[in-house]
Design a protein around this motif. Sequence first.
Motif, PDB file in Angstrom:
ATOM      1  N   MET A   1       5.440  -0.478  11.596  1.00 34.55           N
ATOM      2  CA  MET A   1       5.791  -1.424  10.407  1.00 34.55           C
ATOM      3  C   MET A   1       7.352  -1.379  10.564  1.00 34.55           C
ATOM      4  SD  MET A   1       6.095  -0.197   6.263  1.00 34.55           S
ATOM      5  CE  MET A   1       4.475  -1.934   6.819  1.00 34.55           C
ATOM      6  N   LEU A   3      11.112  -0.964   8.957  1.00 34.10           N
ATOM      7  CA  LEU A   3      11.900  -1.428   7.439  1.00 34.10           C
ATOM      8  C   LEU A   3      13.169  -1.573   7.702  1.00 34.10           C
ATOM      9  CD1 LEU A   3      11.251   2.800   8.050  1.00 34.10           C
ATOM     10  CD2 LEU A   3      10.353   1.162   7.019  1.00 34.10           C
ATOM     11  N   THR A  13      13.796  -5.456  -0.737  1.00 34.00           N
ATOM     12  CA  THR A  13      12.516  -3.811  -0.791  1.00 34.00           C
ATOM     13  C   THR A  13      12.815  -3.765  -2.037  1.00 34.00           C
ATOM     14  OG1 THR A  13      12.598  -3.176   2.075  1.00 34.00           O
ATOM     15  CG2 THR A  13      11.640  -1.946   0.674  1.00 34.00           C
ATOM     16  N   TYR A  17       9.810  -3.338  -4.752  1.00 37.38           N
ATOM     17  CA  TYR A  17       8.596  -2.753  -5.018  1.00 37.38           C
ATOM     18  C   TYR A  17       9.718  -1.618  -6.461  1.00 37.38           C
ATOM     19  CZ  TYR A  17       6.069  -2.879  -0.918  1.00 37.38           C
ATOM     20  OH  TYR A  17       5.971  -3.428  -0.045  1.00 37.38           O
ATOM     21  N   PHE A  46      15.080   6.560   1.348  1.00 36.07           N
ATOM     22  CA  PHE A  46      14.694   5.532   2.148  1.00 36.07           C
ATOM     23  C   PHE A  46      15.785   4.866   2.912  1.00 36.07           C
ATOM     24  CE2 PHE A  46      13.319   1.917   2.528  1.00 36.07           C
ATOM     25  CZ  PHE A  46      12.194   1.615   3.235  1.00 36.07           C
ATOM     26  N   ARG A  50      16.088   5.735   6.727  1.00 39.08           N
ATOM     27  CA  ARG A  50      15.517   4.147   7.572  1.00 39.08           C
ATOM     28  C   ARG A  50      15.278   4.404   8.831  1.00 39.08           C
ATOM     29  NH1 ARG A  50      20.681   3.079   6.501  1.00 39.08           N
ATOM     30  NH2 ARG A  50      21.973   2.128   7.691  1.00 39.08           N
ATOM     31  N   ILE A  55       6.016   5.155   9.500  1.00 38.38           N
ATOM     32  CA  ILE A  55       5.156   4.908   7.857  1.00 38.38           C
ATOM     33  C   ILE A  55       3.911   4.312   8.958  1.00 38.38           C
ATOM     34  CG2 ILE A  55       4.454   3.292   5.930  1.00 38.38           C
ATOM     35  CD1 ILE A  55       7.341   3.153   5.282  1.00 38.38           C
ATOM     36  N   SER A  58       0.829   1.308   4.088  1.00 37.22           N
ATOM     37  CA  SER A  58       1.230   0.201   4.040  1.00 37.22           C
ATOM     38  C   SER A  58       3.487   0.762   3.601  1.00 37.22           C
ATOM     39  CB  SER A  58       0.963  -0.299   3.084  1.00 37.22           C
ATOM     40  OG  SER A  58       0.960   0.564   1.559  1.00 37.22           O
ATOM     41  N   LEU A  59       4.729  -0.039   3.207  1.00 40.62           N
ATOM     42  CA  LEU A  59       5.451   0.596   2.336  1.00 40.62           C
ATOM     43  C   LEU A  59       5.275   1.076   1.274  1.00 40.62           C
ATOM     44  CD1 LEU A  59       8.587   1.445   2.959  1.00 40.62           C
ATOM     45  CD2 LEU A  59       8.968  -1.158   2.286  1.00 40.62           C
ATOM     46  N   LYS A  60       4.286   0.335  -0.037  1.00 42.24           N
ATOM     47  CA  LYS A  60       3.827   0.533  -0.896  1.00 42.24           C
ATOM     48  C   LYS A  60       3.576   2.350  -0.552  1.00 42.24           C
ATOM     49  CE  LYS A  60       1.637  -0.400  -4.812  1.00 42.24           C
ATOM     50  NZ  LYS A  60       0.112  -1.859  -5.496  1.00 42.24           N
ATOM     51  N   TYR A  62       3.141   4.131   1.132  1.00 43.48           N
ATOM     52  CA  TYR A  62       4.803   5.565   1.478  1.00 43.48           C
ATOM     53  C   TYR A  62       5.824   6.032   0.581  1.00 43.48           C
ATOM     54  CZ  TYR A  62       8.177   7.706   3.855  1.00 43.48           C
ATOM     55  OH  TYR A  62       9.872   8.921   4.395  1.00 43.48           O
TER      56      TYR A  62
END
Length: 175
Positions: A1, A3, A13, A17, A46, A50, A55, A58-60, A62
Amino acid sequence: MLLPNNPKQFEETFNEYWEVLYSAAYVRTKDQAVTEDIVQEIFIDFWQRRNEIKIKTSLKAYLLTAVKYKVIKHFAHSHLFLRNTEEHEEIAMFDNDNLEFEDLYDELEIAIDKLSPRCQLIFRMSRIEGYSTDEIASQLNISSQTVHNQLSKSLGIVRNELKHLTPLVILLIKL
């Protein structure tokens, strides 16, 4: 994934979120200032890490797991869980464990991977993404009782897999 590795990607991002993280934290803390601090800490950490973060989902997912971890730390430090000396000692162990979020995240992912695909999906929707039993049932077109049964089974397996961790950490999957 991939970042975010530059300020513009990070800003995108953040914009995508921050409300989800804020809502997840506020539901648990009921305190605007604490919630803002938690979300800010998550995004600062984060950005600073980075290049080190790995991850697996998903980033969400995480980031929502990070919210739960920060909420637990907040309550541990504010002594809201303290009812007796024994619990205080558990919190002290939690603080001294050097079990960072990445380690907790990895442990949780390993435990979740031991679930069947259907249980994994239901567990993630419930405990990581914050969906209610009825919402999960509706989205998956199954009965609420099936969701409840699968979730109970999943929680039992995950708790068993994480039993070697400090009891306070188990709250991560309850919140």
